[in-house]
Enzyme design. Structure first.
Site, PDB file in Angstrom:
ATOM      1  N   HIS A  17       0.992  -1.466   0.013  1.00 13.28           N
ATOM      2  CA  HIS A  17       0.332  -0.274  -0.408  1.00 13.28           C
ATOM      3  C   HIS A  17       0.749   1.082  -0.083  1.00 13.28           C
ATOM      4  O   HIS A  17      -0.020   2.736  -0.036  1.00 13.28           O
ATOM      5  CB  HIS A  17      -1.373  -0.102   1.487  1.00 13.28           C
ATOM      6  CG  HIS A  17      -1.897   0.530   0.643  1.00 13.28           C
ATOM      7  ND1 HIS A  17      -3.369   0.316  -0.558  1.00 13.28           N
ATOM      8  CD2 HIS A  17      -3.166   0.835   2.152  1.00 13.28           C
ATOM      9  CE1 HIS A  17      -4.008   1.552  -0.718  1.00 13.28           C
ATOM     10  NE2 HIS A  17      -4.958   1.575   0.920  1.00 13.28           N
ATOM     11  N   ASN A  65      -6.338   6.167   5.122  1.00 11.35           N
ATOM     12  CA  ASN A  65      -7.556   6.763   4.454  1.00 11.35           C
ATOM     13  C   ASN A  65      -8.440   7.963   4.766  1.00 11.35           C
ATOM     14  O   ASN A  65      -8.958   8.641   4.911  1.00 11.35           O
ATOM     15  CB  ASN A  65      -9.335   5.698   5.249  1.00 11.35           C
ATOM     16  CG  ASN A  65      -8.781   5.282   6.848  1.00 11.35           C
ATOM     17  OD1 ASN A  65      -7.963   5.901   6.984  1.00 11.35           O
ATOM     18  ND2 ASN A  65      -9.967   5.356   7.295  1.00 11.35           N
ATOM     19  N   ASP A  90      -0.365   3.013  -5.065  1.00 12.87           N
ATOM     20  CA  ASP A  90      -0.839   1.462  -5.741  1.00 12.87           C
ATOM     21  C   ASP A  90      -1.804   1.724  -6.434  1.00 12.87           C
ATOM     22  O   ASP A  90      -2.546   1.715  -5.986  1.00 12.87           O
ATOM     23  CB  ASP A  90      -0.588   0.311  -4.667  1.00 12.87           C
ATOM     24  CG  ASP A  90      -2.143   0.559  -3.109  1.00 12.87           C
ATOM     25  OD1 ASP A  90      -1.916   2.362  -2.926  1.00 12.87           O
ATOM     26  OD2 ASP A  90      -2.631  -0.285  -2.890  1.00 12.87           O
TER      27      ASP A  90
END
Length: 177
Positions: A17, A65, A90
């Site tokens: 990530h 997030n 990603d």
């Protein structure tokens, strides 16, 4: 401005990530720059000039997030529009070692992109540099997959694609058009 999306560096730097941050760290290194922690921007930053253009780099050091908050803080401080920012992230849809540029508004399910769109609250398209990480065999394991380290082969493919993009300068050519 070029932003490498990421989760906090200490716990997640080597995960799939965080490949967006891998790109930004490699780009900074290629210009002999080090990213430094900037509390007011909730991340690591540096800058450099290329062909009379001033480029700012950012790697948020908060959860994926909520990366949009870090980006908005820096963009607001330096008066940079979302359309002037390249987001490096990603991408599950691309195999490791595959990179693609995209200009669009959508998030395609990526929580970091979803947050950026929400925080900026703009219906504007932006540049994205997608770095392939592949998909897990079992789609129910996506969260654990992106938060895990790539295999050694995947890591080599990803790093090779990042170095190729930097050597060819094609990312910077988009920003300085």
């Amino acid at each position: 401005m070029i932003v490498g999306l990421s989760n906090p560096k200490i716990d997640y730097h080597n995960t799939r990530h965080n490949v967006g941050s891998w790109f930004v760290y490699s780009l900074a290194k290629s210009y002999l720059k080090n990213l430094k922690k900037e509390k007011k921007f909730l991340g690591f930053t540096t800058s450099f000039s290329i062909e009379s253009n001033y480029i700012r780099l950012l790697v948020p050091d908060i959860f994926m997030n909520i990366n949009g908050h870090s980006i908005l803080k820096m963009a607001s401080f330096y008066n940079i529009n979302l359309s002037e920012i390249l987001i490096v992230h990603d991408d599950l849809e691309l195999d490791p070692g595959i990179i693609k540029l995209k200009y669009s508004y959508g998030h395609n399910g990526h929580n970091g992109l979803r947050n950026i769109i929400s925080v900026f609250n703009e219906k504007i398209s932006f540049h994205r540099f997608r770095i392939g990480i592949g998909r897990p065999i079992n789609r129910n394991q996506t969260a654990s997959f992106v938060l895990s380290k790539p295999t050694e082969n995947e890591k080599q493919l990803i790093q090779k694609s990042i170095l190729h993009a930097i050597e060819e300068n094609f990312i910077l050519k988009i920003l300085i058009r």
